[in-house]
Design a protein around this motif. Structure first.
Motif, PDB file in Angstrom:
ATOM      1  N   ARG A  24      39.133  42.219  37.810  1.00 43.79           N
ATOM      2  CA  ARG A  24      38.506  43.378  38.346  1.00 43.79           C
ATOM      3  C   ARG A  24      37.576  43.880  37.349  1.00 43.79           C
ATOM      4  N   SER A  25      39.035  44.127  36.085  1.00 45.46           N
ATOM      5  CA  SER A  25      38.198  44.331  34.514  1.00 45.46           C
ATOM      6  C   SER A  25      37.296  43.901  33.907  1.00 45.46           C
ATOM      7  N   GLY A  26      37.530  42.384  34.016  1.00 52.02           N
ATOM      8  CA  GLY A  26      36.761  41.375  33.754  1.00 52.02           C
ATOM      9  C   GLY A  26      37.024  40.604  32.025  1.00 52.02           C
ATOM     10  N   LYS A  27      38.356  41.801  31.557  1.00 55.15           N
ATOM     11  CA  LYS A  27      38.455  41.784  30.994  1.00 55.15           C
ATOM     12  C   LYS A  27      38.932  39.992  30.045  1.00 55.15           C
TER      13      LYS A  27
ATOM     14  N   GLU B 267      44.975  40.668  39.716  1.00 56.46           N
ATOM     15  CA  GLU B 267      43.915  41.818  40.462  1.00 56.46           C
ATOM     16  C   GLU B 267      43.546  42.355  38.963  1.00 56.46           C
ATOM     17  N   ASN B 268      44.066  43.162  38.181  1.00 57.82           N
ATOM     18  CA  ASN B 268      44.137  43.969  37.597  1.00 57.82           C
ATOM     19  C   ASN B 268      42.664  43.189  35.930  1.00 57.82           C
ATOM     20  N   LEU B 269      43.563  41.820  36.167  1.00 57.83           N
ATOM     21  CA  LEU B 269      42.355  40.905  35.069  1.00 57.83           C
ATOM     22  C   LEU B 269      40.985  40.503  35.365  1.00 57.83           C
TER      23      LEU B 269
ATOM     24  N   LYS C  41      32.115  38.264  36.929  1.00 56.19           N
ATOM     25  CA  LYS C  41      33.200  37.489  35.647  1.00 56.19           C
ATOM     26  C   LYS C  41      34.234  36.983  35.814  1.00 56.19           C
TER      27      LYS C  41
ATOM     28  N   ASP D 207      49.077  41.825  38.668  1.00 54.40           N
ATOM     29  CA  ASP D 207      48.455  41.532  37.253  1.00 54.40           C
ATOM     30  C   ASP D 207      47.064  40.534  37.433  1.00 54.40           C
TER      31      ASP D 207
END
Length: 390
Positions: free
Chosen positions: A198-201, A194-196, A215, A192
């Motif tokens: 990569r997405s930069g959300k 890692e996904n955060l 980011k 999770d």
């Protein structure tokens, strides 16, 4: 217990667990004026108490372990043997008596005698393995050897190590599946995060490297690195602008640094190990520094070792520095003609001195017990432990 074992245990309809209960007991017996002993034997005892109170990982099905009696071991010293034919030897004997005969327990015991003098020097004893049936466990030593060993204080210190192993206890249980437990899944947290990354959300901080932006999240940077935590203090310009320019670092290195901060891994170490090592040291990330060192160890070669050695010295990697110097010594002819060695000579003369010192010491102290391939010959020692069924 490992999460994988917990999951298998949860998936099973029933399970059993067995536990071998054991205890190690050491008894010390000091005898002053040993040479004046003229009795047939001298006796003392060692009592192992509260066996049932020992901590265990698995209770029995009744809610606790069955009670076990106290066990008393009688220890005898026969200063002049136990009969005329062996009067030139001193015997050490150990045998057991149970305090509660109404509740017998099956157990096994291993013994080991050690004989010391006042200077804590040990002299070897021999385990009795003759055919004559004797009660208990025996070790012996020639009396004149023992008399000489305990001089000039005439004080004998006898140490007895006892390892007692009791009956195995087995517990059987059924799984109740009405409310299955939630097992921890750390890999999900890593994925999770890692996904955060990569997405930069929801990112609230920007790192500018080589004119490109990366980011990130202030909270995660602060939690993982004390250097970033200091940077995020309210009074700093970086915190107020939510932005930092890193004009002295490569984009790929900073990206690997951030990836490690979010996931704890660094799969793209590659040829950037030295630069990532410097970045890890700069931002106080010891885990990443260790990963870089592993990559450097696996990448030791004639054309890279000198550069790796310089970095090891710069970042206080003591063990790796020794390994790099050893590699250079083992491949001296090839390394000294490399461009890396020439640069090392110009920029780090102190390391050249370390290399030369190691070369001289290895040639001077080369031990005769090394084999041709450089490995140590293993030494063998006969164990003097005997198992007695009681």
């Amino acid at each position: 217990m490992d999460n994988g074992i917990l999951k298998m245990k949860h998936d099973a309809d029933s399970w059993s667990s067995s536990e071998v209960r054991s205890i190690v007991h050491k008894h010390m017996w000091s005898i002053r004026g040993f040479s004046q002993l003229e009795c047939r034997y001298l006796e003392t005892s060692a009592k192992i108490k509260d066996i049932a109170a020992l901590p265990t990982n698995q209770p029995s099905s009744s809610g606790g372990l069955p009670e076990l009696p106290d066990v008393t071991f009688r220890i005898r010293l026969h200063p002049q043997g136990n009969k005329e034919s062996n009067k030139d030897f001193t015997f050490f004997q150990c045998f057991t008596t149970q305090a509660n005969n109404s509740a017998p327990s099956t157990f096994k015991a291993k013994f080991k005698f050690s004989v010391f003098n006042q200077r804590s020097e040990e002299t070897p004893t021999t385990v009795y393995s003759g055919t004559q049936q004797l009660h208990g466990y025996f070790e012996y030593i020639r009396r004149e050897v023992l008399m000489s060993h305990v001089q000039p204080t005439d004080e004998l210190h006898l140490c007895l190590n006892i390892t007692v192993t009791f009956d195995t206890v087995t517990k059987t249980s059924q799984n109740i599946r009405s409310v299955p437990p939630e097992l921890p899944m750390p890999i999900e947290v890593t994925k999770d995060l890692e996904n955060l990354f990569r997405s930069g959300k929801h990112a609230d901080f920007t790192l500018v490297v080589e004119g490109r932006e990366l980011k990130a999240h202030k909270a995660i940077l602060s939690a993982r690195s004390p250097v970033f935590a200091a940077m995020m203090e309210p009074h700093t310009s970086e915190s107020q602008n939510s932005r930092v320019v890193m004009d002295d670092m490569d984009y790929d290195v900073v990206q690997s640094l951030l990836y490690y901060i979010y996931t704890g891994t660094c799969p793209n170490m590659g040829a950037n190990a030295l630069d990532i090592l410097a970045a890890a040291d700069r931002y106080s990330l010891p885990g990443l520094k260790n990963l870089a060192e592993v990559a450097m160890r696996s990448g030791l070669a004639v054309d890279t070792v000198c550069k790796h050695l310089a970095h090891a010295d710069l970042f206080n990697m003591t063990d790796f520095k020794k390994e790099a110097i050893k590699f250079i010594c083992m491949n001296a002819n090839a390394v000294i003609s490399s461009e890396g060695f020439i640069n090392l000579t110009k920029k780090h003369p102190c390391l050249i001195a370390d290399i030369m010192s190691t070369l001289v010491n290895e040639r001077h102290n080369s031990p005769s017990y090394f084999t041709r391939d450089g490995s140590l010959e293993p030494s063998s020692k006969r164990a003097r432990m005997t198992e007695t069924n009681l």
